[in-house]
Design a protein around this motif. Structure first.
Motif, PDB file in Angstrom:
ATOM      1  N   ALA A  23       0.832  -1.216   0.000  1.00 53.67           N
ATOM      2  CA  ALA A  23       0.000   0.000   0.000  1.00 53.67           C
ATOM      3  C   ALA A  23       0.861   1.259   0.000  1.00 53.67           C
ATOM      4  O   ALA A  23       0.477   2.288  -0.553  1.00 53.67           O
ATOM      5  N   GLU A  24       2.022   1.181   0.622  1.00 52.49           N
ATOM      6  CA  GLU A  24       2.900   2.354   0.658  1.00 52.49           C
ATOM      7  C   GLU A  24       3.645   2.555  -0.653  1.00 52.49           C
ATOM      8  O   GLU A  24       3.981   3.680  -1.010  1.00 52.49           O
ATOM      9  N   ALA A  25       3.893   1.458  -1.377  1.00 47.84           N
ATOM     10  CA  ALA A  25       4.682   1.557  -2.610  1.00 47.84           C
ATOM     11  C   ALA A  25       4.201   0.561  -3.663  1.00 47.84           C
ATOM     12  O   ALA A  25       4.838  -0.459  -3.903  1.00 47.84           O
ATOM     13  N   PRO A  26       3.051   0.855  -4.302  1.00 48.84           N
ATOM     14  CA  PRO A  26       2.576  -0.037  -5.359  1.00 48.84           C
ATOM     15  C   PRO A  26       3.355   0.196  -6.654  1.00 48.84           C
ATOM     16  O   PRO A  26       3.381   1.320  -7.155  1.00 48.84           O
ATOM     17  N   MET A  27       3.981  -0.832  -7.190  1.00 48.27           N
ATOM     18  CA  MET A  27       4.827  -0.632  -8.367  1.00 48.27           C
ATOM     19  C   MET A  27       4.006  -0.295  -9.611  1.00 48.27           C
ATOM     20  O   MET A  27       4.531   0.212 -10.602  1.00 48.27           O
ATOM     21  N   TRP A  28       2.688  -0.559  -9.563  1.00 46.30           N
ATOM     22  CA  TRP A  28       1.843  -0.317 -10.737  1.00 46.30           C
ATOM     23  C   TRP A  28       1.306   1.122 -10.806  1.00 46.30           C
ATOM     24  O   TRP A  28       0.635   1.469 -11.747  1.00 46.30           O
ATOM     25  N   ASN A  29       1.567   1.924  -9.790  1.00 44.27           N
ATOM     26  CA  ASN A  29       1.066   3.308  -9.819  1.00 44.27           C
ATOM     27  C   ASN A  29       2.198   4.220 -10.303  1.00 44.27           C
ATOM     28  O   ASN A  29       2.881   4.861  -9.515  1.00 44.27           O
ATOM     29  N   ILE A  30       2.371   4.262 -11.615  1.00 45.14           N
ATOM     30  CA  ILE A  30       3.541   4.921 -12.205  1.00 45.14           C
ATOM     31  C   ILE A  30       3.523   6.430 -11.937  1.00 45.14           C
ATOM     32  O   ILE A  30       4.571   7.041 -11.718  1.00 45.14           O
ATOM     33  N   GLU A  31       2.326   7.030 -11.941  1.00 40.59           N
ATOM     34  CA  GLU A  31       2.252   8.467 -11.611  1.00 40.59           C
ATOM     35  C   GLU A  31       2.835   8.725 -10.224  1.00 40.59           C
ATOM     36  O   GLU A  31       3.591   9.677 -10.007  1.00 40.59           O
ATOM     37  N   LYS A  32       2.470   7.874  -9.264  1.00 36.90           N
ATOM     38  CA  LYS A  32       2.945   8.039  -7.885  1.00 36.90           C
ATOM     39  C   LYS A  32       4.451   7.787  -7.806  1.00 36.90           C
ATOM     40  O   LYS A  32       5.186   8.533  -7.170  1.00 36.90           O
ATOM     41  N   VAL A  33       4.903   6.738  -8.482  1.00 35.03           N
ATOM     42  CA  VAL A  33       6.335   6.421  -8.486  1.00 35.03           C
ATOM     43  C   VAL A  33       7.126   7.601  -9.038  1.00 35.03           C
ATOM     44  O   VAL A  33       8.140   8.014  -8.475  1.00 35.03           O
ATOM     45  N   ARG A  34       6.647   8.167 -10.144  1.00 36.95           N
ATOM     46  CA  ARG A  34       7.360   9.291 -10.782  1.00 36.95           C
ATOM     47  C   ARG A  34       7.329  10.547  -9.926  1.00 36.95           C
ATOM     48  O   ARG A  34       8.254  11.355  -9.966  1.00 36.95           O
ATOM     49  N   SER A  35       6.250  10.730  -9.177  1.00 30.59           N
ATOM     50  CA  SER A  35       6.123  11.953  -8.363  1.00 30.59           C
ATOM     51  C   SER A  35       7.034  11.919  -7.143  1.00 30.59           C
ATOM     52  O   SER A  35       7.415  12.957  -6.607  1.00 30.59           O
ATOM     53  N   GLY A  36       7.358  10.700  -6.674  1.00 32.37           N
ATOM     54  CA  GLY A  36       8.187  10.570  -5.474  1.00 32.37           C
ATOM     55  C   GLY A  36       7.438  10.882  -4.184  1.00 32.37           C
ATOM     56  O   GLY A  36       8.017  10.902  -3.098  1.00 32.37           O
ATOM     57  N   LYS A  37       6.124  11.109  -4.289  1.00 26.38           N
ATOM     58  CA  LYS A  37       5.334  11.457  -3.097  1.00 26.38           C
ATOM     59  C   LYS A  37       4.760  10.198  -2.448  1.00 26.38           C
ATOM     60  O   LYS A  37       4.620   9.171  -3.114  1.00 26.38           O
ATOM     61  N   PRO A  38       4.400  10.272  -1.159  1.00 25.41           N
ATOM     62  CA  PRO A  38       3.793   9.101  -0.495  1.00 25.41           C
ATOM     63  C   PRO A  38       2.476   8.721  -1.164  1.00 25.41           C
ATOM     64  O   PRO A  38       1.784   9.574  -1.725  1.00 25.41           O
ATOM     65  N   ASN A  39       2.139   7.450  -1.074  1.00 29.26           N
ATOM     66  CA  ASN A  39       0.901   6.998  -1.708  1.00 29.26           C
ATOM     67  C   ASN A  39      -0.324   7.505  -0.945  1.00 29.26           C
ATOM     68  O   ASN A  39      -0.279   7.697   0.276  1.00 29.26           O
ATOM     69  N   LYS A  40      -1.408   7.728  -1.701  1.00 30.66           N
ATOM     70  CA  LYS A  40      -2.690   8.141  -1.125  1.00 30.66           C
ATOM     71  C   LYS A  40      -3.775   7.199  -1.625  1.00 30.66           C
ATOM     72  O   LYS A  40      -3.568   6.449  -2.564  1.00 30.66           O
ATOM     73  N   TRP A  41      -4.925   7.273  -0.990  1.00 33.61           N
ATOM     74  CA  TRP A  41      -6.119   6.540  -1.432  1.00 33.61           C
ATOM     75  C   TRP A  41      -6.444   7.017  -2.847  1.00 33.61           C
ATOM     76  O   TRP A  41      -6.633   8.214  -3.077  1.00 33.61           O
ATOM     77  N   ASN A  42      -6.497   6.111  -3.839  1.00 32.47           N
ATOM     78  CA  ASN A  42      -6.673   6.567  -5.219  1.00 32.47           C
ATOM     79  C   ASN A  42      -7.332   5.494  -6.088  1.00 32.47           C
ATOM     80  O   ASN A  42      -7.358   4.319  -5.735  1.00 32.47           O
ATOM     81  N   TYR A  43      -7.821   5.928  -7.237  1.00 31.54           N
ATOM     82  CA  TYR A  43      -8.579   5.026  -8.115  1.00 31.54           C
ATOM     83  C   TYR A  43      -7.680   4.019  -8.831  1.00 31.54           C
ATOM     84  O   TYR A  43      -8.131   2.938  -9.215  1.00 31.54           O
ATOM     85  N   ILE A  44      -6.415   4.349  -9.017  1.00 34.28           N
ATOM     86  CA  ILE A  44      -5.505   3.467  -9.760  1.00 34.28           C
ATOM     87  C   ILE A  44      -5.279   2.185  -8.957  1.00 34.28           C
ATOM     88  O   ILE A  44      -5.418   1.069  -9.476  1.00 34.28           O
ATOM     89  N   ASP A  45      -4.957   2.359  -7.674  1.00 34.75           N
ATOM     90  CA  ASP A  45      -4.839   1.186  -6.797  1.00 34.75           C
ATOM     91  C   ASP A  45      -6.184   0.466  -6.706  1.00 34.75           C
ATOM     92  O   ASP A  45      -6.243  -0.768  -6.655  1.00 34.75           O
ATOM     93  N   GLY A  46      -7.269   1.252  -6.681  1.00 29.17           N
ATOM     94  CA  GLY A  46      -8.607   0.647  -6.609  1.00 29.17           C
ATOM     95  C   GLY A  46      -8.846  -0.300  -7.764  1.00 29.17           C
ATOM     96  O   GLY A  46      -9.410  -1.393  -7.595  1.00 29.17           O
ATOM     97  N   CYS A  47      -8.407   0.091  -8.946  1.00 30.00           N
ATOM     98  CA  CYS A  47      -8.580  -0.738 -10.136  1.00 30.00           C
ATOM     99  C   CYS A  47      -7.805  -2.050  -9.987  1.00 30.00           C
ATOM    100  O   CYS A  47      -8.298  -3.131 -10.334  1.00 30.00           O
ATOM    101  N   MET A  48      -6.606  -1.966  -9.426  1.00 31.30           N
ATOM    102  CA  MET A  48      -5.774  -3.161  -9.269  1.00 31.30           C
ATOM    103  C   MET A  48      -6.326  -4.086  -8.183  1.00 31.30           C
ATOM    104  O   MET A  48      -6.332  -5.310  -8.341  1.00 31.30           O
ATOM    105  N   ILE A  49      -6.806  -3.503  -7.088  1.00 33.52           N
ATOM    106  CA  ILE A  49      -7.361  -4.338  -6.015  1.00 33.52           C
ATOM    107  C   ILE A  49      -8.667  -5.000  -6.477  1.00 33.52           C
ATOM    108  O   ILE A  49      -8.936  -6.166  -6.145  1.00 33.52           O
ATOM    109  N   THR A  50      -9.459  -4.298  -7.279  1.00 30.89           N
ATOM    110  CA  THR A  50     -10.650  -4.922  -7.874  1.00 30.89           C
ATOM    111  C   THR A  50     -10.243  -6.154  -8.683  1.00 30.89           C
ATOM    112  O   THR A  50     -10.896  -7.209  -8.615  1.00 30.89           O
ATOM    113  N   ALA A  51      -9.149  -6.021  -9.437  1.00 34.32           N
ATOM    114  CA  ALA A  51      -8.665  -7.141 -10.250  1.00 34.32           C
ATOM    115  C   ALA A  51      -8.187  -8.293  -9.360  1.00 34.32           C
ATOM    116  O   ALA A  51      -8.472  -9.468  -9.642  1.00 34.32           O
ATOM    117  N   CYS A  52      -7.476  -7.961  -8.283  1.00 34.96           N
ATOM    118  CA  CYS A  52      -6.985  -9.016  -7.375  1.00 34.96           C
ATOM    119  C   CYS A  52      -8.148  -9.747  -6.706  1.00 34.96           C
ATOM    120  O   CYS A  52      -8.125 -10.979  -6.575  1.00 34.96           O
TER     121      CYS A  52
END
Length: 381
Positions: A23-52
């Protein structure tokens, strides 16, 4: 690769992604990875967790459930508050992850999930709306309706109202879809424009129709999945409304299919400009089409013949963009990182704009939909 090899590879690929994500560092959230900022509640992770969670439901493998629960538990507090989420931000994207709370609540019965569901529902109670009643996409985008927002908010809204509110808001959800059909559908192609500005004030909005200028593939993809996800959650008592959205969904799939690339089965980033310089066959929107159609066929909302279109899109995407790195790890390419309208970047909805956004690998906006399509494929076996 054979179809069996592709399906086997995709299972390995998901395992690789979750093994390297938290949750702190999802490798699939490229926008977050590129920003270097801490992860937040967001739709991108939501899409991946729906898939899981869909993989868990389809395969019964507990590792997908454990990963999903651990991920969401990092955000959801005992009192139902959600770390980094503020309902008063009025961003429809932030509603998307809420769908997964229903599933966890059903499985584990933990009251914090039920409370967190109410936390998210509180946003929609006061979400600003157009004069005709549609949710604004975000508070920072006044009077604007985006196709993406239907996927982000309407399935959660329909499920909440059906389960907990005696279906009181279900007609409201239905009407929001009908307004989109009224204002955002192009009669000539049957495609839907990415955005609509009721005020007609935005520089990207047509002064007469209020629509943005082009048909962006992923927005259409979100919209197709929104319809099938809402149909899945609707109560059969809403007979006329159910039939209305189902007819709209079927017509949309028919119209979108006309733009499917004959050779690859994929779709173009800007759908009605195949082969134009700068345009490309894009993964996320193609995968969303495959998922929406396969799910629609399974639920009986679409005729069985359409499954062949979805399978062509699914395998075509994997053939073109799923590959092995030299170290043996897998990657999925051809994913548009992000596209929007307005904002400080002056996103004007032009062809040049849609072609200019970065194309990346392994982002959940492409991976999540492809994995969802994969779960439908293995369910068909």
């Amino acid at each position: 690769m054979t179809h069996e090899e592709i399906l086997s590879m995709l299972g390995d690929y998901v395992d690789y992604l979750i093994a390297n994500s938290s949750a702190e560092a999802p490798m699939w959230n490229i926008e977050k990875v590129r920003s270097g900022k801490p992860n937040k509640w967001n739709y991108i992770d939501g899409c991946m967790i729906t898939a899981c969670l869909s993989l868990y439901k389809t395969t019964g493998d507990e590792k997908y459930l454990k990963f999903s629960r651990d991920f969401i538990d990092w955000f959801v507090q005992e009192d139902g508050s959600i770390k980094t989420y503020d309902p008063k931000e009025y961003n429809l994207d932030n509603v998307n992850q809420g769908k997964n709370l229903f599933i966890l609540y059903d499985i584990f019965g933990d009251e914090k999930y039920r409370k967190a569901i109410d936390t998210i529902r509180s946003q929609l109670l006061t979400q600003p709306r157009t004069k005709e009643g549609n949710f604004w996409h975000k508070d920072i985008y006044p009077w604007q309706v985006w196709l993406d927002g239907t996927y982000m908010a309407q399935p959660f809204y329909m499920e909440y109202e059906t389960r907990y509110n005696k279906m009181q808001g279900c007609i409201d959800s239905y009407k929001q879809f009908m307004n989109i059909k009224k204002h955002m559908r192009d009669e000539k192609t049957g495609l839907y424009y990415h955005g609509y500005d009721e005020s007609r004030q935005m520089y990207w909005a047509d002064p007469v129709t209020g629509c943005s200028p082009n048909f962006w593939l992923r927005a259409m993809g979100w919209f197709m999945v929104a319809m099938v996800d809402v149909l899945e959650r609707m109560d059969e008592q809403l007979y006329n409304e159910y039939r209305g959205i189902m007819a709209m969904f079927k017509q949309t799939i028919e119209d979108v299919h006309k733009f499917q690339d004959e050779e690859t089965g994929m779709f173009w980033q800007v759908m009605d400009h195949p082969g134009v310089e700068g345009n490309y066959l894009e993964t996320s929107g193609t995968a969303l089409f495959a998922y929406a159609v396969l799910k629609g066929v399974r639920l009986g909302c679409l005729p069985k013949r359409m499954a062949a279109w979805a399978e062509k899109a699914f395998y075509g995407t994997c053939d073109k963009y799923l590959s092995k790195n030299p170290d043996g790890s897998l990657q999925l390419g051809g994913i548009c990182l992000v596209a929007g309208l307005g904002g400080k970047d002056h996103r004007d909805g032009s062809l040049a704009y849609y072609f200019s956004e970065p194309v990346v690998c392994n982002d959940a906006k492409g991976v999540g939909p492809l994995v969802l399509a994969y779960t439908e494929m293995i369910a068909r076996k």
